[in-house]
Design an enzyme around this catalytic site. Structure first.
Site: not given
Ligand code: NAD
Length: 497
Positions: A191, A266, A300, A399
């Site tokens: 996804k 992650e 991140c 963050e």
């Molecule tokens: P997000 O959590 O909003 O979304 C991530 C994914 O989850 C997207 O595909 C989104 O559509 C999906 N999603 C949203 N609501 C959901 C639900 N209720 N159930 C299941 N899936 C759902 O994050 P974002 O804004 O896309 O990305 C930024 C975040 O990702 C930041 O916190 C960043 O630090 C983190 N990040 C972490 C790593 C790591 O390796 N630790 C790497 C990249 C990004």
């Protein structure tokens, strides 16, 4: 359309000319069962790039069933590592032959400057090859020497594995996630984030061309609360991996726990850079400016809390302000640009609101930052900002995910460690000093899964990258351990007299 100003590759124009994109299920392009779609945009201009299927829970079910069927009915899990590796290599070679096309699609879809998008596609290629190579050398049987029994353990792939990814490193994270799973013989349902589905869809179609059996690689684009939630709660998965925010990570973790599906999370970070006064100040400023402006701060693990020894604090701040003011901001496809847009309007507002909230709680605003209007482009642009003061401030604790650093000073090593650890996150920090003994002491005392010395943002293949505390749970990526996560273990025992 402002985007018409830019020189797109003919293949990218052809790809985008399709305008409507479905998911990939069982090797076929499939649209949402209720016909719903969403738009993905170029963050540099705000122009719509494509209309993409918003896959519904019954579509997600079809995708998991396709992955389960491919696991049961094709020879994918039972191929030798060499046979499976040869097919995966064909896929990676195809991706490599289209690297510039995929990089331009990625650059446009997430607003990442082109050369960084190209590096991300290369990283996908390198990650796939790293795990393919590993799969050739890892022994799946281990003899267990116990009295009175002949015993051994045997490892086999799990079956269908789910992956949910964020928008900041779309293609790179797909590689980090699915490469070990596929090399071990599992099937996958991906996804992608709703802001950035295009590169994932592009490479999924290449999987078919490379001869990967239908149903081994499935993609379900869609909104998080619809498509993501349906995937997270699907009982047919054998493993789940989520990369994204801690808030959504908790929801995904809860849904998986109900089905007893093992899950890897992650999550976000609030990385510190601890800088001692024996460094080359200008060189360190340069590295930290690069870190906080890298992909407009939407990284991140990047360095967002700068903890500087008192003796060099003033000089450090004035050099940092000067360098940040020189950063060239513009469209991600402009070759001279050093920092592109943020991903969307919502992210822009989030960054601006954190700066305001930080100021309201008493932070000193050293460099104002704020919105950057580029009327000839449109798009979502912000300027780098520097705040400073007590770490008990929302902008120092949460963050922000933008080009904003929060500065504070420290007196001695113990003070520096206490300040670096004053956070709920535990992803990645760095320490900067000419004294390597001290560097190692501080690196080991900072509570996070990754500590870097005299550098920030390092991800060599073979070094585990994970998160602790609010930054993650259940494993990590990029190492031999990640490969083993995608193999279940069976103990085989026979009494001998
Ligand atoms: P997000 O959590 O909003 O979304 C991530 C994914 O989850 C997207 O595909 C989104 O559509 C999906 N999603 C949203 N609501 C959901 C639900 N209720 N159930 C299941 N899936 C759902 O994050 P974002 O804004 O896309 O990305 C930024 C975040 O990702 C930041 O916190 C960043 O630090 C983190 N990040 C972490 C790593 C790591 O390796 N630790 C790497 C990249 C990004």
């Amino acid at each position: 359309m402002a985007l018409e100003k830019f020189q797109l590759l003919p293949e990218v124009r052809d790809f985008l000319a399709k305008k409507r994109f479905g998911g990939v299920i069982g090797g076929q392009e499939v649209f949402a069962s209720n016909g719903e779609t969403f738009h993905t945009r170029d963050p540099g201009t705000g122009d719509v790039l494509a209309e993409v299927a918003n896959m519904q829970p019954d579509d997600v079910d079809q995708a998991v069933q396709a992955a389960a069927k491919a696991f049961r009915q094709t020879n994918w899990p039972n191929l030798t590592a060499h046979e499976r590796g040869a097919i995966l290599h064909r896929w990676v070679d195809l991706v490599e032959s289209k690297k510039r096309i995929i990089a331009q699609i990625e650059s446009l879809d997430c607003g990442k400057i082109y050369r960084q998008a190209e590096a991300d596609v290369q990283n996908f290629i390198d990650t796939m090859r790293y795990f393919i190579e590993m799969s050739l050398h890892i022994e799946r049987r281990a003899v267990l020497a116990v009295p009175h029994y002949e015993a051994y353990s045997y490892r086999a792939p799990w079956g269908p594995c789910g992956f949910i990814f964020p928008w900041n490193f779309p293609i790179l994270l797909v590689g980090w996630g699915i490469a070990p799973a596929l090399a071990a013989g599992n099937t996958v349902v991906i996804k992608p984030a709703e802001d950035t589905p295009l590169s994932t869809l592009f490479v999924a179609h290449l999987a078919k061309e490379a001869g990967i059996p239908d149903g081994v690689v499935n993609v379900v684009p869609g909104l998080g609360e619809v498509t993501g939630a349906a995937l997270a709660r699907h009982p047919g998965l054998r493993r789940m991996s989520f990369t994204g925010s801690p808030e959504v990570g908790r929801l995904v973790g809860e849904a998986c726990a109900r089905n007893l599906v093992p899950v890897k999370l992650e999550l976000g970070g609030k990385g510190a850079a601890v800088v001692f006064d024996d460094v080359d100040v200008s060189a360190t400023v340069e590295k930290l400016v690069q870190a906080v402006t890298f992909h407009c701060g939407q990284v991140c693990c990047t360095a967002t809390r700068w903890i500087i020894q008192k003796t060099i604090y003033d000089r450090f701040v004035s050099e940092a302000v000067k360098r940040l003011q020189e950063i060239r901001i513009g469209h991600e496809l402009e070759p001279r640009v050093q920092m592109g847009p943020v991903v969307n309007e919502k992210q822009k507002k989030r960054i601006l609101s954190y700066i305001e909230r930080g100021r309201a709680e008493g932070a000193e605003v050293i460099l104002e930052g704020g919105e950057l209007e580029l009327p000839e482009l449109g798009g979502f642009f912000v300027k780098p900002a520097l705040l400073a003061g007590s770490l008990k401030n929302v902008a120092a604790q949460e963050e922000i995910f933008g080009p904003v650093a929060y500065l504070t000073s420290f007196s001695d090593e113990a003070d520096a460690i206490e300040k670096a650890n004053d956070t709920e996150y535990g992803l990645a920090n760095s320490v900067w000093t000419a004294d390597l003994q001290r560097a190692r002491r501080v690196a080991e005392a900072m509570e996070a899964a990754n500590s870097w010395i005299n550098a920030h943002n390092l991800f060599p293949h073979g070094v585990p990258y994970a998160g602790i505390k609010k930054s993650g749970l259940g494993g990590g990526v990029l190492s031999e351990q990640t490969y083993f996560d995608y193999l279940r273990s069976t103990s085989v025992v026979r009494p001998v007299s």
